[in-house]
Design an enzyme around this catalytic site. Structure first.
Site, PDB file in Angstrom:
ATOM      1  N   LYS A  83       0.792  -1.248   0.157  1.00  6.55           N
ATOM      2  CA  LYS A  83      -0.070   0.102   0.064  1.00  6.55           C
ATOM      3  C   LYS A  83       0.880   1.346   0.002  1.00  6.55           C
ATOM      4  CE  LYS A  83      -4.342   0.822   2.235  1.00  6.55           C
ATOM      5  NZ  LYS A  83      -5.081   0.604   3.629  1.00  6.55           N
TER       6      LYS A  83
HETATM    7  O1  G3P Z   1      -7.957   1.445   5.033  1.00  6.28           O
HETATM    8  C1  G3P Z   1      -7.831   2.773   4.873  1.00  6.28           C
HETATM    9  C2  G3P Z   1      -9.465   3.229   5.047  1.00  6.28           C
HETATM   10  O2  G3P Z   1     -10.463   2.352   5.140  1.00  6.28           O
HETATM   11  C3  G3P Z   1      -9.399   4.003   6.383  1.00  6.28           C
HETATM   12  O3  G3P Z   1     -10.711   4.229   6.942  1.00  6.28           O
HETATM   13  O4  G3P Z   1     -12.234   4.769   8.867  1.00  6.28           O
HETATM   14  O5  G3P Z   1     -10.036   5.475   8.857  1.00  6.28           O
HETATM   15  O6  G3P Z   1     -11.345   6.610   7.385  1.00  6.28           O
HETATM   16  P1  G3P Z   1     -11.048   5.245   7.950  1.00  6.28           P
END
Ligand code: G3P
Length: 216
Positions: A83
């Site tokens: 990533k």
């Molecule tokens: O994997 C990255 C992403 O899904 C992060 O989500 O909830 O931290 O905005 P969030």
């Protein structure tokens, strides 16, 4: 649409894998920071549990450092997807990794041009962050639609991975728009199977069965 789970919790991943619906896992430094133990060991355990892609994020911000980390991460297991953040250095790293057939996930994508650039750099998955856009009163789902349309328009091979999902209906919308995958936090994954009419319907069937089950 592929279902990925957005967590670094081995217990949560195990539970989701038992459902038989789990196509992969996405992690990031914040998710790994919530777990006990060394991040690389956690990733190794996750990669053993799930046959599908497991995204693991680089933390270097320069392309040479990203490439170094990418090789270390790929040394953990064959199903690790590297990533990389959506920056100019990230794009440089994506280009090199793609030429080496290393699977990648371009993260922190917040507009359609970024998504187009990531695809042109050869990212395997591109992750538009739906929830974080909605948090600032932008339209995360509109971005998913734009990414899908642009990739279709130009026959780009990158897969749209709807990320930062907060609600079950975002999974439905992403599927309707043609997103290739959604990465779903464990509580939302559980919610997806729920409907109040399923619960009340089942309660009624069981109550009626109780009335007749001892009939001769
Ligand atoms: O994997 C990255 C992403 O899904 C992060 O989500 O909830 O931290 O905005 P969030």
């Amino acid at each position: 649409m592929k279902f990925f789970i957005d967590t670094a919790s081995v217990a949560e991943i195990q539970q989701a894998a038992e459902l038989g619906l789990l196509d992969g896992v996405t992690t990031n430094p914040s998710l790994l920071s919530k777990e006990q133990g060394a991040p690389r060991e956690i990733l190794r355990e996750i990669a053993k549990l799930v046959a599908g892609p497991v995204s693991a994020e680089v933390t270097a911000t320069d392309s040479a450092g990203m490439l170094r980390e990418a090789r270390e991460l790929r040394g953990i297991a064959d199903n690790i997807v590297v990533k990389v953040p959506m920056t100019l250095d990230g794009l440089r790293a994506l280009r090199v990794l793609s030429a080496e057939n290393v699977p990648t996930n371009c993260t922190l994508v917040f507009n359609a041009t970024q998504a187009l650039m990531a695809a042109k750099a050869g990212a395997t998955y591109v992750s538009p962050f739906v929830g974080r856009l909605d948090d600032i009163s932008a339209d995360g789902m509109q971005l998913i639609g734009q990414c899908c349309a642009i990739y279709r328009n130009y026959g780009l091979e990158s897969q749209v991975l709807a990320a930062s999902i907060r609600l079950p209906q975002q999974v439905t919308q992403a599927a309707l728009l043609g997103a290739h995958a959604a990465t779903i936090p464990p509580p939302v994954l559980r919610q997806l199977a729920n409907h109040p009419l399923t619960d009340s319907g089942l309660a009624k069937f069981l109550a009626d069965w109780e009335k007749i089950e001892n009939r001769m």
